[in-house]
Design an enzyme around this catalytic site. Structure first.
Site: not given
Length: 625
Positions: A206, A488, A516
């Site tokens: 991320s 994602d 994710h």
């Protein structure tokens, strides 16, 4: 040196859930809610939420402090202040964790192994990310690596300043975080006596995935390769594409009926928000009906745009979280659950909510879809142990303006970073997603207003500068892998298979059917798919090549010539064989997979003995898959 066969056996074990250590796994994480209610902001842990289970921290993990950290890395030297000035909470500098389980021949020394750096991000860090349950832990076992995790400044207990006032948050930026890493890596190398040729591989997911790519870009002499998982390297003011991916995920798992039911229900919600006189609700106004049916903590007021924004963002946040972390938490609601709940709620008028009237929102075409959305909201509240749905703008703003560190809070800091650098404002502007009826409530301007009221920031986030500084999707960073899942929502701002790569050694690893940061986990049966296993084998192969070879001037992998991570890395040919064998492991037995490795290795040796053209086996072998 580990043989390719041994390496594949270790990797297969990592991919097929067998725990390395003897301790038991802890309970699953609770449902994690996205949204802007005060309690949701209070419990926001950002990057710290990227865990499928709360696996115990490895008992060999040691927590330390990096005392050489300075408040402003870019100040003239005479004005650089250490974190040690001030209160005791920041008396010892930035927190970090070390795990020498796989590299230590002498206590505290790992001279023979590479360094694997796990980069912390928008939330508290801990030793869990360099413990069992993480893929980096399995790769460290494979290569005898020293594992280190560094907490991001201003998060967790890494406090450069006395508080989080806006005047102090000017020291919170991605560039400052990268400079912290640049100071930190040489210090750790020295502390643990790493050999001059021992390599450093950065990992992150991320926002820390972006940091992982950017630290390789900006400090290539310190970082030899990076795995940048689910990394939104493109800053963008408005981010409607996030909800487009949410819509695609709903259609994939529940068909068009799932997204259509949600869209009709949200349309009915919007009709009630517009209904001040009670013509649709039948009991005194749409706001009152919504307050009752969604069990809001405080009554929604007719025409109350501020509270309507919090209400709408929380409804969106429920499904956003289910998609973003789909199937990563066994006890949490996933996308299939969402679609099942909507279908059942539409049939039954809401599960467990018999008092939700079917005719509410009829003006918006809702009918039973409205009851389904109300039932879905109730299910999310129950999963997250929320007693009611928060809608109060003032309470939300109070949470975001709290400048006191508490060791866990992350919402103020991350919101500031989006307001200052990245944007990422997930509005409902796209007409192709089920929350389009809220498009004039959840707007980019509403996020910008939040930036003004929480931080006094009148200017737009500097997304153009950030993209120019790092390169956005045109980043030129050699030896970087970009894993990203098709489910994602952040993949819309990430390097994916269709992204033109600008530097030799960049690799897009696009994983169909995953969400994710799924590639960062290991040992999880719900995440064990052929596509994900193949991607992790590819990542393992790339890491092995980076450790075994030197980077040529053009960014390609040169032949081994020293500096290969203390001799623990695999040859590039073995790395390719490793990837192929482990790709095959999804359908072949372990014995057959290992036999395949051996055949590839023998073929490579035969070619070399025959004086054939030297090359790795990766290209021709992968071409036949």
């Amino acid at each position: 040196m580990a043989t390719a066969a041994t390496s594949c056996l270790l990797l297969i074990a990592a991919l097929t859930t067998a725990p390395v250590l003897t301790h038991a796994a802890a309970a699953d994480l609770d449902q994690h809610q996205l949204g802007f209610g005060a309690s949701r902001l209070r419990s926001f842990r950002g990057h710290g939420s990227h865990r499928y289970r709360q696996w115990p921290v490895d008992p060999l993990v040691v927590e330390k402090r990096f005392a050489q950290a300075v408040i402003d890395n870019f100040a003239p030297v005479e004005h650089q202040e250490p974190w040690t000035s001030g209160d005791l909470l920041r008396a010892n500098g930035c927190r970090y964790w070390v795990n020498d389980r796989w590299c230590s021949s002498l206590p505290g020394k790992c001279a023979d192994g590479p360094l694997f750096l796990y980069i912390g991000g928008e939330g508290p860090e801990s030793g869990k990310h360099i413990s069992e349950g993480m893929f980096i832990f399995d790769l460290a076992r494979l290569h005898g690596a020293l594992l280190v995790s560094l907490e991001h400044r201003f998060y967790g207990q890494s406090y450069p300043t006395e508080d989080m006032s806006t005047s102090n948050l000017k020291f919170l930026s991605s560039a400052q975080a990268l400079a912290d890493i640049a100071r930190f890596v040489p210090a750790v190398r020295s502390e643990y006596g790493l050999a001059p040729g021992a390599k450093v591989i950065a990992f992150g997911g991320s926002y820390p995935g972006s940091l992982s790519a950017w630290v390789r870009l900006k400090y290539p002499h310190l970082i030899d390769g990076s795995v940048a998982s689910s990394a939104p390297v493109r800053a963008q003011l408005a981010f409607p594409e996030y909800m487009d991916v949410v819509a695609s995920a709903l259609a994939r798992f529940g068909g068009t009926e799932c997204a259509d039911t949600l869209a009709r229900g949200i349309g009915a919600v919007r009709a009630l928000l517009d209904d001040a006189g009670g013509s649709s609700s039948g009991d005194g106004g749409g706001a009152a009906a919504l307050s009752k049916d969604f069990n809001t903590c405080t009554p929604l007021a007719a025409g109350g745009a501020d509270d309507a924004w919090v209400f709408a963002s929380n409804l969106m946040g429920d499904v956003q979280g289910a998609v973003q972390y789909n199937r990563q938490r066994a006890a949490a609601l996933n996308v299939t659950d969402v679609c099942d709940l909507l279908a059942r709620g539409a049939r039954n008028g809401g599960s467990g909510g018999g008092d939700v009237r079917h005719d509410r929102g009829a003006a918006g075409g809702g009918g039973d879809a409205y009851a389904a959305v109300a039932a879905l909201s109730a299910a999310f509240r129950a999963a997250a142990n929320e007693t009611c749905l928060e809608t109060d703008w003032g309470d939300m703003l109070g949470e975001l303006t709290n400048v006191t560190f508490n060791g866990e809070a992350a919402a103020r800091q991350w919101t500031y970073q989006t307001c200052n650098e990245f944007g990422y404002f997930q509005n409902a502007a796209s007409a192709s997603q089920p929350y389009a009826a809220l498009g004039d409530i959840v707007t980019t301007d509403s996020f910008l207003r939040l930036c003004r009221e929480a931080f006094g920031l009148a200017a737009l986030p500097q997304v153009d500068y950030v993209n120019d500084y790092y390169g956005a999707l045109g980043i030129r960073a050699r030896r970087v892998a970009f894993p990203s899942g098709s489910l994602d929502p952040w993949s819309a701002l990430s390097v994916v298979g269709a992204t033109p790569l600008r530097a030799p050694g960049e690799t897009a690893v696009f994983i169909d059917g995953t969400a994710h940061c799924a590639d960062m986990h290991s040992g999880e049966p719900t995440l064990h798919t052929r596509e994900l296993d193949a991607a992790k084998a590819q990542i393992a192969s790339l890491v092995a090549q980076w450790l075994a070879t030197e980077e040529a001037d053009d960014g390609s992998s040169a032949q081994p010539g020293g500096g290969g991570g203390g001799g623990r890395g695999l040859s590039s040919g073995a790395a390719a064989a490793l990837a192929i064998a482990c790709l095959a492991a999804g359908s072949l037995s372990t014995v057959a997979a290992l036999a395949l490795v051996a055949r590839r290795q023998r073929r490579r040796q035969q070619l070399e003995l025959m004086g054939g053209r030297r090359r790795t086996l990766q290209e021709p072998l992968l071409g036949r898959l």
